[in-house]
Scaffold this motif. Structure first.
Motif, mmCIF file in Angstrom:
data_model
loop_
_atom_site.group_PDB
_atom_site.id
_atom_site.type_symbol
_atom_site.label_atom_id
_atom_site.label_comp_id
_atom_site.label_asym_id
_atom_site.label_seq_id
_atom_site.Cartn_x
_atom_site.Cartn_y
_atom_site.Cartn_z
ATOM 1 N N GLU A 1 12.151 -6.614 11.176
ATOM 2 C CA GLU A 1 12.711 -6.199 9.896
ATOM 3 C C GLU A 1 11.647 -5.676 8.941
ATOM 4 O O GLU A 1 11.924 -4.803 8.117
ATOM 5 N N THR A 2 10.418 -6.208 9.045
ATOM 6 C CA THR A 2 9.349 -5.728 8.162
ATOM 7 C C THR A 2 9.016 -4.268 8.447
ATOM 8 O O THR A 2 8.783 -3.482 7.523
ATOM 9 N N THR A 3 9.001 -3.897 9.735
ATOM 10 C CA THR A 3 8.785 -2.493 10.080
ATOM 11 C C THR A 3 9.950 -1.638 9.610
ATOM 12 O O THR A 3 9.768 -0.502 9.155
ATOM 13 N N PHE A 4 11.156 -2.192 9.709
ATOM 14 C CA PHE A 4 12.331 -1.467 9.223
ATOM 15 C C PHE A 4 12.226 -1.214 7.717
ATOM 16 O O PHE A 4 12.611 -0.141 7.232
ATOM 17 N N LEU A 5 11.696 -2.178 6.976
ATOM 18 C CA LEU A 5 11.523 -1.992 5.532
ATOM 19 C C LEU A 5 10.543 -0.861 5.239
ATOM 20 O O LEU A 5 10.769 -0.042 4.339
ATOM 21 N N GLN A 6 9.424 -0.818 5.989
ATOM 22 C CA GLN A 6 8.465 0.267 5.783
ATOM 23 C C GLN A 6 9.094 1.615 6.110
ATOM 24 O O GLN A 6 8.910 2.597 5.376
ATOM 25 N N THR A 7 9.835 1.679 7.209
ATOM 26 C CA THR A 7 10.501 2.932 7.570
ATOM 27 C C THR A 7 11.501 3.339 6.498
ATOM 28 O O THR A 7 11.631 4.526 6.157
ATOM 29 N N THR A 8 12.208 2.350 5.954
ATOM 30 C CA THR A 8 13.174 2.638 4.889
ATOM 31 C C THR A 8 12.474 3.185 3.652
ATOM 32 O O THR A 8 12.975 4.109 2.992
ATOM 33 N N MET A 9 11.307 2.619 3.323
ATOM 34 C CA MET A 9 10.552 3.125 2.182
ATOM 35 C C MET A 9 10.143 4.581 2.390
ATOM 36 O O MET A 9 10.218 5.410 1.466
ATOM 37 N N LEU A 10 9.708 4.903 3.622
ATOM 38 C CA LEU A 10 9.328 6.283 3.906
ATOM 39 C C LEU A 10 10.531 7.217 3.772
ATOM 40 O O LEU A 10 10.420 8.329 3.250
ATOM 41 N N ARG B 1 0.838 -1.211 0.000
ATOM 42 C CA ARG B 1 0.000 0.000 0.000
ATOM 43 C C ARG B 1 0.864 1.249 0.000
ATOM 44 O O ARG B 1 0.571 2.226 -0.688
ATOM 45 N N LEU B 2 1.933 1.213 0.775
ATOM 46 C CA LEU B 2 2.818 2.374 0.832
ATOM 47 C C LEU B 2 3.482 2.624 -0.514
ATOM 48 O O LEU B 2 3.598 3.768 -0.970
ATOM 49 N N ILE B 3 3.915 1.558 -1.174
ATOM 50 C CA ILE B 3 4.519 1.706 -2.504
ATOM 51 C C ILE B 3 3.496 2.262 -3.491
ATOM 52 O O ILE B 3 3.820 3.092 -4.347
ATOM 53 N N SER B 4 2.252 1.794 -3.369
ATOM 54 C CA SER B 4 1.197 2.299 -4.253
ATOM 55 C C SER B 4 0.989 3.800 -4.050
ATOM 56 O O SER B 4 0.843 4.553 -5.021
ATOM 57 N N MET B 5 0.993 4.245 -2.793
ATOM 58 C CA MET B 5 0.836 5.679 -2.528
ATOM 59 C C MET B 5 2.030 6.467 -3.049
ATOM 60 O O MET B 5 1.877 7.572 -3.589
ATOM 61 N N LEU B 6 3.229 5.911 -2.883
ATOM 62 C CA LEU B 6 4.416 6.579 -3.406
ATOM 63 C C LEU B 6 4.374 6.672 -4.924
ATOM 64 O O LEU B 6 4.831 7.650 -5.518
ATOM 65 N N THR B 7 3.829 5.626 -5.546
ATOM 66 C CA THR B 7 3.752 5.616 -7.001
ATOM 67 C C THR B 7 2.776 6.665 -7.517
ATOM 68 O O THR B 7 3.050 7.361 -8.502
ATOM 69 N N LYS B 8 1.625 6.795 -6.853
ATOM 70 C CA LYS B 8 0.617 7.743 -7.320
ATOM 71 C C LYS B 8 1.054 9.183 -7.116
ATOM 72 O O LYS B 8 0.859 10.037 -7.985
ATOM 73 N N ASP B 9 1.625 9.461 -5.940
ATOM 74 C CA ASP B 9 2.016 10.838 -5.640
ATOM 75 C C ASP B 9 3.316 10.823 -4.842
ATOM 76 O O ASP B 9 3.300 10.809 -3.605
ATOM 77 N N PRO B 10 4.464 10.790 -5.508
ATOM 78 C CA PRO B 10 5.734 10.667 -4.790
ATOM 79 C C PRO B 10 6.021 11.813 -3.830
ATOM 80 O O PRO B 10 6.759 11.639 -2.868
ATOM 81 N N LEU B 11 5.460 12.994 -4.083
ATOM 82 C CA LEU B 11 5.754 14.144 -3.237
ATOM 83 C C LEU B 11 4.662 14.435 -2.217
ATOM 84 O O LEU B 11 4.957 14.790 -1.075
#
Length: 474
Positions: A270-279, A227-237
Protein backbone atom coordinates in the motif's frame (compact mmCIF):
# COMPACT_ATOMS: atom_id res chain seq x y z
CA UNK A 1 -96.45 -30.33 -2.07
CA UNK A 2 -94.79 -30.64 1.30
CA UNK A 3 -92.05 -32.71 -0.33
CA UNK A 4 -91.56 -30.02 -2.98
CA UNK A 5 -91.26 -27.28 -0.36
CA UNK A 6 -88.77 -29.25 1.68
CA UNK A 7 -86.67 -29.95 -1.40
CA UNK A 8 -86.65 -26.30 -2.38
CA UNK A 9 -85.64 -25.28 1.14
CA UNK A 10 -82.89 -27.85 1.12
CA UNK A 11 -81.47 -26.49 -2.14
CA UNK A 12 -81.56 -22.93 -0.74
CA UNK A 13 -79.74 -24.04 2.40
CA UNK A 14 -77.06 -25.80 0.35
CA UNK A 15 -76.57 -22.71 -1.84
CA UNK A 16 -76.32 -20.49 1.23
CA UNK A 17 -73.76 -22.87 2.77
CA UNK A 18 -71.61 -22.76 -0.38
CA UNK A 19 -71.71 -18.97 -0.46
CA UNK A 20 -70.75 -18.77 3.20
CA UNK A 21 -67.86 -21.23 2.72
CA UNK A 22 -66.63 -19.30 -0.30
CA UNK A 23 -66.80 -16.00 1.62
CA UNK A 24 -65.00 -17.50 4.59
CA UNK A 25 -62.20 -18.94 2.41
CA UNK A 26 -61.80 -15.59 0.62
CA UNK A 27 -61.67 -13.73 3.92
CA UNK A 28 -59.08 -16.15 5.32
CA UNK A 29 -56.95 -15.72 2.20
CA UNK A 30 -57.10 -11.95 2.58
CA UNK A 31 -56.07 -12.24 6.21
CA UNK A 32 -53.14 -14.55 5.43
CA UNK A 33 -51.86 -12.52 2.48
CA UNK A 34 -50.40 -9.64 4.53
CA UNK A 35 -48.83 -12.16 6.84
CA UNK A 36 -47.16 -13.88 3.92
CA UNK A 37 -46.00 -10.54 2.56
CA UNK A 38 -44.65 -9.60 5.98
CA UNK A 39 -42.87 -12.93 6.21
CA UNK A 40 -41.36 -12.45 2.77
CA UNK A 41 -40.28 -8.92 3.71
CA UNK A 42 -38.75 -10.16 6.96
CA UNK A 43 -36.96 -12.96 5.13
CA UNK A 44 -35.67 -10.44 2.61
CA UNK A 45 -34.35 -8.20 5.41
CA UNK A 46 -32.69 -11.18 7.11
CA UNK A 47 -31.08 -12.20 3.84
CA UNK A 48 -29.84 -8.63 3.26
CA UNK A 49 -28.44 -8.45 6.79
CA UNK A 50 -26.67 -11.78 6.34
CA UNK A 51 -25.25 -10.56 3.04
CA UNK A 52 -23.97 -7.38 4.72
CA UNK A 53 -22.45 -9.40 7.56
CA UNK A 54 -20.68 -11.73 5.12
CA UNK A 55 -19.47 -8.74 3.12
CA UNK A 56 -18.16 -7.07 6.29
CA UNK A 57 -16.35 -10.27 7.25
CA UNK A 58 -14.79 -10.49 3.81
CA UNK A 59 -13.70 -6.84 3.99
CA UNK A 60 -12.11 -7.39 7.38
CA UNK A 61 -10.39 -10.50 6.07
CA UNK A 62 -8.87 -8.49 3.24
CA UNK A 63 -6.35 -6.66 5.38
CA UNK A 64 -3.54 -4.57 3.98
CA UNK A 65 -0.49 -6.30 2.62
CA UNK A 66 1.84 -4.20 4.76
CA UNK A 67 -0.13 -5.14 7.87
CA UNK A 68 -0.11 -8.83 6.94
CA UNK A 69 3.62 -8.84 6.31
CA UNK A 70 4.36 -7.00 9.54
CA UNK A 71 2.12 -9.32 11.57
CA UNK A 72 3.77 -12.37 10.08
CA UNK A 73 7.28 -11.08 10.72
CA UNK A 74 6.44 -9.90 14.22
CA UNK A 75 4.82 -13.18 15.19
CA UNK A 76 7.72 -15.17 13.79
CA UNK A 77 10.47 -13.14 15.44
CA UNK A 78 8.67 -12.81 18.76
CA UNK A 79 8.03 -16.55 18.90
CA UNK A 80 11.66 -17.37 18.15
CA UNK A 81 12.89 -14.82 20.68
CA UNK A 82 10.65 -16.03 23.47
CA UNK A 83 11.41 -19.71 22.89
CA UNK A 84 15.17 -19.13 22.61
CA UNK A 85 15.27 -16.95 25.73
CA UNK A 86 13.24 -19.46 27.75
CA UNK A 87 15.35 -22.46 26.68
CA UNK A 88 18.66 -20.77 27.40
CA UNK A 89 17.41 -19.41 30.72
CA UNK A 90 16.32 -22.89 31.80
CA UNK A 91 19.59 -24.47 30.73
CA UNK A 92 21.77 -21.90 32.44
CA UNK A 93 19.75 -21.44 35.60
CA UNK A 94 18.87 -25.10 36.10
CA UNK A 95 19.70 -26.08 39.69
CA UNK A 96 19.34 -29.46 41.39
CA UNK A 97 18.97 -27.78 44.75
CA UNK A 98 21.06 -25.90 47.28
CA UNK A 99 24.58 -27.21 47.90
CA UNK A 100 24.79 -28.24 51.58
CA UNK A 101 28.19 -29.89 51.40
CA UNK A 102 29.89 -27.34 53.64
CA UNK A 103 27.10 -27.42 56.23
CA UNK A 104 27.06 -31.23 56.47
CA UNK A 105 30.88 -31.35 56.60
CA UNK A 106 30.92 -28.84 59.46
CA UNK A 107 28.43 -30.96 61.43
CA UNK A 108 30.59 -34.05 60.94
CA UNK A 109 33.78 -32.21 61.88
CA UNK A 110 32.18 -30.89 65.08
CA UNK A 111 31.99 -34.50 66.37
CA UNK A 112 35.22 -35.79 64.79
CA UNK A 113 37.38 -32.99 66.19
CA UNK A 114 36.35 -33.71 69.79
CA UNK A 115 39.12 -36.27 70.01
CA UNK A 116 42.48 -34.48 69.70
CA UNK A 117 44.04 -37.66 68.33
CA UNK A 118 41.89 -37.70 65.20
CA UNK A 119 41.10 -33.99 64.77
CA UNK A 120 44.00 -33.22 62.44
CA UNK A 121 43.32 -36.29 60.32
CA UNK A 122 39.63 -35.43 60.06
CA UNK A 123 40.40 -31.90 58.93
CA UNK A 124 42.95 -33.08 56.34
CA UNK A 125 40.54 -35.66 54.92
CA UNK A 126 37.75 -33.07 54.73
CA UNK A 127 39.99 -30.57 52.93
CA UNK A 128 41.20 -33.19 50.47
CA UNK A 129 37.72 -34.38 49.61
CA UNK A 130 34.55 -32.38 50.24
CA UNK A 131 35.69 -28.91 51.34
CA UNK A 132 39.02 -28.08 49.70
CA UNK A 133 38.49 -24.35 50.31
CA UNK A 134 38.30 -24.61 54.13
CA UNK A 135 40.50 -21.75 55.27
CA UNK A 136 40.13 -21.66 59.05
CA UNK A 137 38.60 -23.96 61.63
CA UNK A 138 37.67 -22.90 65.18
CA UNK A 139 37.60 -25.69 67.77
CA UNK A 140 35.20 -25.68 70.69
CA UNK A 141 38.09 -25.01 73.09
CA UNK A 142 39.00 -21.79 71.20
CA UNK A 143 41.90 -23.18 69.17
CA UNK A 144 42.13 -21.87 65.60
CA UNK A 145 43.69 -23.75 62.72
CA UNK A 146 44.54 -21.82 59.53
CA UNK A 147 45.20 -23.80 56.37
CA UNK A 148 47.55 -22.49 53.71
CA UNK A 149 46.17 -21.92 50.18
CA UNK A 150 48.17 -21.65 47.01
CA UNK A 151 45.22 -20.77 44.81
CA UNK A 152 44.44 -17.31 46.20
CA UNK A 153 46.29 -14.53 47.95
CA UNK A 154 44.21 -14.13 51.08
CA UNK A 155 45.27 -10.52 51.52
CA UNK A 156 43.64 -9.58 48.24
CA UNK A 157 40.35 -11.32 48.92
CA UNK A 158 37.28 -9.33 49.81
CA UNK A 159 34.70 -9.93 52.49
CA UNK A 160 32.21 -11.40 50.01
CA UNK A 161 34.80 -14.07 49.10
CA UNK A 162 34.45 -15.69 52.56
CA UNK A 163 31.57 -17.50 54.18
CA UNK A 164 31.35 -18.73 57.80
CA UNK A 165 29.35 -21.72 59.10
CA UNK A 166 28.92 -22.26 62.86
CA UNK A 167 27.75 -25.44 64.61
CA UNK A 168 26.40 -24.99 68.15
CA UNK A 169 25.63 -28.26 69.92
CA UNK A 170 25.23 -29.24 73.55
CA UNK A 171 27.37 -32.30 72.90
CA UNK A 172 30.23 -30.76 70.94
CA UNK A 173 30.06 -27.12 71.87
CA UNK A 174 30.54 -24.18 69.48
CA UNK A 175 32.67 -24.82 66.36
CA UNK A 176 33.08 -22.63 63.28
CA UNK A 177 34.63 -22.83 59.83
CA UNK A 178 35.57 -20.13 57.33
CA UNK A 179 35.49 -21.12 53.67
CA UNK A 180 36.84 -19.33 50.59
CA UNK A 181 33.98 -19.17 48.06
CA UNK A 182 35.53 -16.90 45.46
CA UNK A 183 35.59 -19.61 42.82
CA UNK A 184 31.92 -20.35 43.39
CA UNK A 185 31.07 -16.65 43.19
CA UNK A 186 33.07 -16.27 40.00
CA UNK A 187 31.27 -19.23 38.46
CA UNK A 188 27.87 -17.81 39.34
CA UNK A 189 28.83 -14.39 38.04
CA UNK A 190 30.14 -15.86 34.78
CA UNK A 191 26.97 -17.90 34.38
CA UNK A 192 24.65 -14.94 34.87
CA UNK A 193 26.79 -12.71 32.66
CA UNK A 194 26.68 -15.33 29.91
CA UNK A 195 22.93 -15.65 30.28
CA UNK A 196 22.38 -11.90 30.16
CA UNK A 197 24.75 -11.50 27.22
CA UNK A 198 22.95 -14.22 25.31
CA UNK A 199 19.56 -12.69 26.03
CA UNK A 200 20.84 -9.29 24.89
CA UNK A 201 22.19 -10.84 21.69
CA UNK A 202 18.91 -12.62 21.09
CA UNK A 203 16.91 -9.44 21.59
CA UNK A 204 19.29 -7.42 19.43
CA UNK A 205 18.93 -10.01 16.69
CA UNK A 206 15.18 -9.78 17.03
CA UNK A 207 15.19 -5.99 16.98
CA UNK A 208 17.42 -5.93 13.90
CA UNK A 209 15.23 -8.53 12.27
CA UNK A 210 12.16 -6.39 12.95
CA UNK A 211 13.77 -3.06 12.14
CA UNK A 212 14.75 -4.22 8.65
CA UNK A 213 11.19 -5.00 7.52
CA UNK A 214 9.82 -1.94 9.33
CA UNK A 215 12.33 0.27 7.53
CA UNK A 216 11.62 -1.38 4.17
CA UNK A 217 7.84 -1.52 4.43
CA UNK A 218 7.01 1.59 6.47
CA UNK A 219 9.77 4.08 7.30
CA UNK A 220 11.57 4.26 3.94
CA UNK A 221 8.34 4.50 1.90
CA UNK A 222 7.06 7.28 4.18
CA UNK A 223 10.35 9.18 3.86
CA UNK A 224 10.24 8.76 0.08
CA UNK A 225 6.64 9.94 0.02
CA UNK A 226 7.62 13.06 1.98
CA UNK A 227 10.46 13.72 -0.50
CA UNK A 228 8.03 13.33 -3.36
CA UNK A 229 5.59 15.78 -1.78
CA UNK A 230 8.46 18.22 -1.26
CA UNK A 231 9.38 18.00 -4.95
CA UNK A 232 5.75 18.46 -5.94
CA UNK A 233 5.53 21.48 -3.68
CA UNK A 234 8.62 23.16 -5.11
CA UNK A 235 7.80 22.55 -8.76
CA UNK A 236 4.37 21.01 -9.40
CA UNK A 237 4.88 20.91 -13.18
CA UNK A 238 8.58 20.37 -13.76
CA UNK A 239 9.53 18.13 -10.82
CA UNK A 240 10.03 15.13 -13.11
CA UNK A 241 12.86 16.95 -14.90
CA UNK A 242 14.75 17.84 -11.73
CA UNK A 243 17.90 16.08 -10.54
CA UNK A 244 16.23 15.26 -7.23
CA UNK A 245 13.49 13.29 -8.98
CA UNK A 246 16.02 11.42 -11.14
CA UNK A 247 17.92 10.40 -8.00
CA UNK A 248 14.59 9.52 -6.39
CA UNK A 249 13.82 7.06 -9.20
CA UNK A 250 17.33 5.57 -9.14
CA UNK A 251 17.17 4.98 -5.40
CA UNK A 252 14.11 2.77 -5.81
CA UNK A 253 16.26 -0.07 -7.17
CA UNK A 254 18.75 0.43 -4.32
CA UNK A 255 15.95 0.09 -1.77
CA UNK A 256 14.78 -3.12 -3.42
CA UNK A 257 18.27 -4.60 -3.50
CA UNK A 258 18.83 -3.68 0.14
CA UNK A 259 15.88 -5.77 1.29
CA UNK A 260 15.03 -9.45 1.01
CA UNK A 261 11.74 -8.59 -0.68
CA UNK A 262 11.21 -9.00 -4.38
CA UNK A 263 10.37 -5.93 -6.41
CA UNK A 264 6.97 -7.32 -7.41
CA UNK A 265 6.09 -7.82 -3.73
CA UNK A 266 7.09 -4.27 -2.79
CA UNK A 267 5.17 -2.89 -5.77
CA UNK A 268 2.04 -4.49 -4.35
CA UNK A 269 2.34 -2.82 -0.95
CA UNK A 270 0.00 0.00 0.00
CA UNK A 271 2.90 2.39 0.63
CA UNK A 272 4.06 1.98 -2.97
CA UNK A 273 0.47 2.47 -4.08
CA UNK A 274 0.39 5.77 -2.17
CA UNK A 275 3.54 6.98 -3.94
CA UNK A 276 2.11 5.98 -7.31
CA UNK A 277 -1.11 7.79 -6.44
CA UNK A 278 0.85 10.93 -5.57
CA UNK A 279 2.60 10.79 -8.94
CA UNK A 280 -0.73 10.40 -10.70
CA UNK A 281 -2.18 13.30 -8.75
CA UNK A 282 0.85 15.39 -9.71
CA UNK A 283 0.32 14.52 -13.37
CA UNK A 284 -3.36 15.40 -13.10
CA UNK A 285 -2.47 18.73 -11.47
CA UNK A 286 -0.06 19.56 -14.27
CA UNK A 287 -2.70 18.71 -16.88
CA UNK A 288 -5.56 20.40 -15.04
CA UNK A 289 -3.88 23.58 -13.81
CA UNK A 290 -1.15 24.26 -16.33
CA UNK A 291 1.53 26.88 -15.86
CA UNK A 292 -0.95 29.48 -14.66
CA UNK A 293 -1.85 27.24 -11.72
CA UNK A 294 1.69 26.57 -10.52
CA UNK A 295 1.64 29.33 -7.93
CA UNK A 296 -1.83 28.29 -6.76
CA UNK A 297 -0.68 24.72 -6.19
CA UNK A 298 2.57 25.78 -4.54
CA UNK A 299 0.94 28.23 -2.15
CA UNK A 300 -1.78 25.76 -1.23
CA UNK A 301 0.76 23.00 -0.47
CA UNK A 302 3.13 25.26 1.43
CA UNK A 303 0.64 27.07 3.62
CA UNK A 304 0.02 25.83 7.15
CA UNK A 305 -3.75 25.67 7.36
CA UNK A 306 -5.95 23.26 9.25
CA UNK A 307 -9.05 24.10 7.23
CA UNK A 308 -7.71 22.76 3.95
CA UNK A 309 -9.53 25.48 2.00
CA UNK A 310 -8.14 27.49 -0.88
CA UNK A 311 -7.42 31.15 -0.21
CA UNK A 312 -9.03 32.96 -3.14
CA UNK A 313 -8.61 36.42 -1.67
CA UNK A 314 -5.04 36.75 -2.92
CA UNK A 315 -4.01 39.09 -5.68
CA UNK A 316 -2.74 37.87 -9.02
CA UNK A 317 0.76 38.41 -10.35
CA UNK A 318 1.85 40.26 -13.47
CA UNK A 319 3.66 38.13 -16.04
CA UNK A 320 5.17 38.80 -19.44
CA UNK A 321 4.11 36.20 -22.00
CA UNK A 322 3.50 35.34 -25.62
CA UNK A 323 -0.06 34.12 -26.12
CA UNK A 324 -1.26 31.85 -28.92
CA UNK A 325 -5.01 31.76 -29.62
CA UNK A 326 -6.31 28.93 -31.81
CA UNK A 327 -9.96 28.64 -32.91
CA UNK A 328 -11.53 25.81 -34.90
CA UNK A 329 -13.55 27.16 -37.83
CA UNK A 330 -17.11 25.93 -38.48
CA UNK A 331 -17.13 24.10 -35.16
CA UNK A 332 -20.91 24.39 -34.88
CA UNK A 333 -21.32 22.53 -38.18
CA UNK A 334 -18.80 19.92 -37.03
CA UNK A 335 -20.69 19.41 -33.77
CA UNK A 336 -23.97 19.01 -35.64
CA UNK A 337 -22.43 16.44 -37.96
CA UNK A 338 -20.46 14.42 -35.41
CA UNK A 339 -22.83 14.53 -32.41
CA UNK A 340 -21.25 12.33 -29.66
CA UNK A 341 -18.08 11.80 -31.68
CA UNK A 342 -17.24 15.49 -31.62
CA UNK A 343 -15.01 14.82 -28.59
CA UNK A 344 -12.86 12.40 -30.56
CA UNK A 345 -12.49 14.97 -33.31
CA UNK A 346 -11.75 17.88 -30.95
CA UNK A 347 -9.24 15.95 -28.84
CA UNK A 348 -7.30 15.00 -31.97
CA UNK A 349 -6.94 18.69 -32.80
CA UNK A 350 -6.05 19.52 -29.19
CA UNK A 351 -3.32 16.85 -29.24
CA UNK A 352 -1.75 18.42 -32.33
CA UNK A 353 -1.85 21.95 -30.88
CA UNK A 354 -0.60 21.01 -27.43
CA UNK A 355 2.12 18.54 -28.45
CA UNK A 356 3.68 20.86 -31.04
CA UNK A 357 3.53 23.85 -28.69
CA UNK A 358 5.01 21.83 -25.82
CA UNK A 359 7.84 20.61 -28.05
CA UNK A 360 8.85 24.25 -28.56
CA UNK A 361 8.55 25.43 -24.97
CA UNK A 362 4.88 26.41 -24.88
CA UNK A 363 2.42 25.55 -22.10
CA UNK A 364 -1.24 24.76 -22.71
CA UNK A 365 -3.44 26.91 -20.50
CA UNK A 366 -7.08 26.78 -21.52
CA UNK A 367 -9.44 24.70 -23.65
CA UNK A 368 -12.82 26.28 -24.36
CA UNK A 369 -14.70 23.99 -26.70
CA UNK A 370 -13.35 25.01 -30.09
CA UNK A 371 -10.58 27.35 -28.80
CA UNK A 372 -7.16 26.77 -27.24
CA UNK A 373 -4.82 29.12 -25.37
CA UNK A 374 -1.07 28.42 -25.21
CA UNK A 375 1.57 30.60 -23.51
CA UNK A 376 5.32 31.14 -23.64
CA UNK A 377 6.83 32.84 -20.60
CA UNK A 378 9.14 35.81 -21.24
CA UNK A 379 11.70 37.36 -18.88
CA UNK A 380 10.17 40.03 -16.64
CA UNK A 381 12.94 42.48 -17.52
CA UNK A 382 14.40 42.08 -21.03
CA UNK A 383 17.46 44.13 -20.00
CA UNK A 384 18.50 41.29 -17.65
CA UNK A 385 18.76 38.78 -20.48
CA UNK A 386 22.15 37.22 -21.08
CA UNK A 387 23.63 36.23 -24.38
CA UNK A 388 22.45 32.77 -25.33
CA UNK A 389 23.13 30.33 -28.09
CA UNK A 390 20.38 31.04 -30.63
CA UNK A 391 20.19 27.33 -31.42
CA UNK A 392 20.04 26.13 -27.83
CA UNK A 393 16.90 24.03 -27.22
CA UNK A 394 16.23 25.60 -23.80
CA UNK A 395 16.86 29.22 -24.73
CA UNK A 396 14.29 31.50 -23.12
CA UNK A 397 15.17 34.98 -24.30
CA UNK A 398 12.40 37.09 -25.77
CA UNK A 399 13.57 36.62 -29.35
CA UNK A 400 13.95 32.86 -29.00
CA UNK A 401 10.55 32.47 -27.35
CA UNK A 402 8.93 34.49 -30.11
CA UNK A 403 10.61 32.34 -32.76
CA UNK A 404 9.42 29.20 -31.00
CA UNK A 405 5.85 30.47 -30.82
CA UNK A 406 5.79 31.44 -34.49
CA UNK A 407 7.40 28.16 -35.55
CA UNK A 408 4.80 26.27 -33.50
CA UNK A 409 2.00 28.01 -35.41
CA UNK A 410 3.60 27.05 -38.74
CA UNK A 411 3.97 23.43 -37.65
CA UNK A 412 0.34 23.33 -36.44
CA UNK A 413 -0.92 24.75 -39.72
CA UNK A 414 1.01 22.13 -41.67
CA UNK A 415 -0.25 19.30 -39.45
CA UNK A 416 -3.88 20.28 -40.15
CA UNK A 417 -3.53 19.03 -43.75
CA UNK A 418 -3.29 15.42 -42.55
CA UNK A 419 -7.01 14.67 -42.92
CA UNK A 420 -6.62 10.92 -42.37
CA UNK A 421 -5.30 11.50 -38.82
CA UNK A 422 -8.39 13.46 -37.79
CA UNK A 423 -10.92 11.20 -39.53
CA UNK A 424 -9.63 7.67 -39.09
CA UNK A 425 -11.25 7.04 -35.70
CA UNK A 426 -14.64 8.48 -36.62
CA UNK A 427 -17.57 6.26 -37.53
CA UNK A 428 -18.53 5.93 -41.16
CA UNK A 429 -21.82 7.79 -40.75
CA UNK A 430 -20.25 10.63 -38.73
CA UNK A 431 -17.37 10.90 -41.19
CA UNK A 432 -19.78 11.14 -44.10
CA UNK A 433 -21.81 13.88 -42.43
CA UNK A 434 -18.65 15.81 -41.53
CA UNK A 435 -17.25 15.66 -45.06
CA UNK A 436 -20.61 16.74 -46.40
CA UNK A 437 -20.56 19.76 -44.09
CA UNK A 438 -16.89 20.76 -44.25
CA UNK A 439 -15.40 19.04 -47.28
CA UNK A 440 -16.94 21.24 -49.95
CA UNK A 441 -14.36 24.00 -49.67
CA UNK A 442 -10.68 24.22 -50.51
CA UNK A 443 -7.99 23.13 -48.08
CA UNK A 444 -8.06 20.59 -45.26
CA UNK A 445 -11.13 19.38 -43.42
CA UNK A 446 -9.89 20.96 -40.19
CA UNK A 447 -9.61 24.71 -40.54
CA UNK A 448 -8.22 26.80 -37.71
CA UNK A 449 -7.51 30.45 -37.08
CA UNK A 450 -4.42 31.34 -35.03
CA UNK A 451 -3.26 34.57 -33.46
CA UNK A 452 -0.12 35.56 -31.54
CA UNK A 453 0.13 38.32 -28.98
CA UNK A 454 3.02 39.40 -26.76
CA UNK A 455 2.60 41.52 -23.66
CA UNK A 456 1.85 41.63 -19.98
CA UNK A 457 -1.08 39.94 -18.29
CA UNK A 458 -2.28 39.21 -14.77
CA UNK A 459 -2.02 35.56 -13.81
CA UNK A 460 -4.32 34.16 -11.13
CA UNK A 461 -7.26 31.96 -10.27
CA UNK A 462 -10.92 32.72 -10.92
CA UNK A 463 -13.70 30.81 -9.21
CA UNK A 464 -14.79 29.68 -5.79
CA UNK A 465 -14.14 26.85 -3.36
CA UNK A 466 -16.28 24.66 -5.63
CA UNK A 467 -14.31 25.25 -8.82
CA UNK A 468 -11.31 27.36 -9.77
CA UNK A 469 -9.72 28.03 -13.10
CA UNK A 470 -6.18 29.42 -13.45
CA UNK A 471 -6.07 31.92 -16.27
CA UNK A 472 -4.63 35.16 -17.61
CA UNK A 473 -6.40 38.50 -17.74
CA UNK A 474 -5.10 41.26 -19.95
Amino acid sequence: RAYSLSKTKLLKDMSATKIQNKWRSTRAARRNKPRNLRNISAMSRDSSERTLVHQSVRERAQSSRVGSAMRELTARHVAILVIAALVISLLVSFDLGPDTTMQRTMISLSFQTQNPTYSSTALDVARNTSVPFLYQYFFANGTVVTFPTSTYDVSTLKERDFVTYTVNSTQTGLTSGIFIVKENNEWKAATWMTLNAFIIIIWLWGVVGLVGPVMTLVVVPIERAIRLISMLTKDPLGYQKSEDYKRFVEEEDDVTRGSHWEKEVLQGMETTFLQTTMLRIGSLMSVGFGTAGVEIIRQYLLKDSSTGRLALNQSGITVNCIFLFCDIRQFTDATEALQEEVFVFTNKIAFVVHSISHAYGGSANKNIGDAFLVTWKLPDDPSDEIEEDPYAPNAESSSQQADKALYSVIKIRLALYNDSYFLKELGAAAKGRLLEKLGDGKGPVVRMGCGLHAGKAVQGAIGSQRKIHPTYIS
